[in-house]
Design an enzyme around this catalytic site. Structure first.
Site, PDB file in Angstrom:
ATOM      1  N   ASP A  43       0.846  -1.200   0.000  1.00  0.00           N
ATOM      2  CA  ASP A  43       0.000   0.000   0.000  1.00  0.00           C
ATOM      3  C   ASP A  43       0.879   1.247   0.000  1.00  0.00           C
ATOM      4  OD1 ASP A  43      -2.578   1.597   0.702  1.00  0.00           O
ATOM      5  OD2 ASP A  43      -1.155   2.166   2.272  1.00  0.00           O
ATOM      6  N   TYR A  48       2.841  10.095  -0.614  1.00  0.00           N
ATOM      7  CA  TYR A  48       3.956   9.579   0.179  1.00  0.00           C
ATOM      8  C   TYR A  48       5.287   9.875  -0.512  1.00  0.00           C
ATOM      9  CZ  TYR A  48       0.391   6.690   2.557  1.00  0.00           C
ATOM     10  OH  TYR A  48      -0.711   6.233   3.244  1.00  0.00           O
ATOM     11  N   LYS A  73      -3.057   5.746  -3.847  1.00  0.00           N
ATOM     12  CA  LYS A  73      -4.107   6.729  -3.562  1.00  0.00           C
ATOM     13  C   LYS A  73      -3.899   8.002  -4.378  1.00  0.00           C
ATOM     14  CE  LYS A  73      -3.685   5.141   1.215  1.00  0.00           C
ATOM     15  NZ  LYS A  73      -2.359   4.504   0.976  1.00  0.00           N
ATOM     16  N   HIS A 106      -7.660   9.660  -1.449  1.00  0.00           N
ATOM     17  CA  HIS A 106      -6.905   9.760  -0.199  1.00  0.00           C
ATOM     18  C   HIS A 106      -7.690  10.432   0.926  1.00  0.00           C
ATOM     19  CE1 HIS A 106      -2.439   9.797   1.195  1.00  0.00           C
ATOM     20  NE2 HIS A 106      -3.236   9.621   2.226  1.00  0.00           N
TER      21      HIS A 106
END
Length: 295
Positions: A43, A48, A73, A106
């Site tokens: 994931d 990120y 996401k 998200h």
């Protein structure tokens, strides 16, 4: 590895590796190590800023593409129909894959929900076109789900939310269960206790809870393993994060014991009802407007 069947028939491993706050220089090695140990679910998220390194880890492990469940996401700065279609192209290019197993929004971003709806409609198109195998959301409350489903044609397969023994969100879980939406736990071992920001000044470390410590000692397991087992036995997807090879291995070693009813009830009773991460209803304009790089 246990698996869970989503509402569209797609299956995913119950336990995966999360890479939130994994430094880019550590992420590729962590992903490769996890896959070598037996993980089959990774994931990540555009925000990120480590999708490229996740992709490098996938290449190092050299597993057949259909053996790894890849989830990422869309960040709110890429919400909107056309923008989200382009976000898919950015993410798949960085990951080095042609399709995604799960693509999710998200945040709900309720103060500009029309863009959220546009983004979800783009996910629906990607699903219809076979470019993603399942779609979902993250950090949605019951109200957000109601608003989305008033416009959506496809029920989300997954809602990824903050969920650990100190914050269990029973109403959000129930709202998902009523619609066949799988609850996926981020911070399943309470790591969000250390989330940067002003959301909780009196944070408590779930890992140090005496009840969990007693149950861990009873089963000759670590507190983290007990919390992961608790989530799995409740039928949730859990995605613990680590870049430490020993902890990555330890987090996977949760399928050789079972918590009894008393254990489960004691952990259930630890819920404080107080989140330790950001409230998804709070506007975060500047943060949500951060651009996601093209490459």
């Amino acid at each position: 590895m246990d698996t869970i069947t989503l509402n569209n028939g797609v299956t995913l491993p119950a336990l995966g590796l999360g890479v939130y706050q994994s430094a880019p220089e550590e992420t590729a090695a962590a992903v490769a190590t996890a896959l070598e140990l037996g993980y089959r679910h990774i994931d990540t998220a555009a925000a990120y800023f480590n999708e490229k390194e996740v992709g490098e880890g996938l290449r190092r492990a050299a597993l057949p593409r259909d053996e790894v469940f890849v989830e990422t996401k869309v960040f709110p700065s890429d919400f909107g129909f056309e923008q989200t279609l382009h976000a898919f192209e950015k993410s798949t290019a960085k990951l080095g894959v042609e399709y995604l197993d799960l693509f999710i929004l998200h945040q709900p971003v309720p103060d500009r929900f029309e863009r959220t709806i546009g983004a979800y409609q783009a996910l629906e198109k990607l699903l219809a076109d076979g470019r993603v195998r399942a779609i979902g959301v993250s950090n949605f409350t019951r109200r957000h789900l109601d608003l989305l489903l008033a416009e959506a044609g496809v029920v989300p397969a997954v809602n990824q939310i903050e969920l650990h023994p100190y914050f269990q969100q029973p109403d959000v879980q129930a709202a998902g269960a009523e619609r066949g939406i799988l609850t996926q736990a981020w911070s399943p071992i309470g790591g969000i206790t250390f989330y940067p920001g002003p959301w909780r000044e009196d944070r408590r470390n779930v890992m140090q809870d005496p009840v969990i410590g007693e149950i861990a000692q009873k089963h000759a397991k670590s507190p983290a393993q007990v919390m992961l087992r608790w989530g799995i036995q409740h039928g949730r997807s859990v995605i613990p994060k680590s870049t430490n090879p020993e902890r990555i291995a330890q987090n996977l070693n949760v399928f050789d014991f079972t918590l009894d009813d008393a254990d489960m009830e004691r952990i259930d009773a630890l819920d404080t009802g107080m989140r330790t991460g950001p409230d998804p209803d709070e506007p975060r304009g500047d943060f949500y407007d951060r651009p996601i790089p093209e490459a």
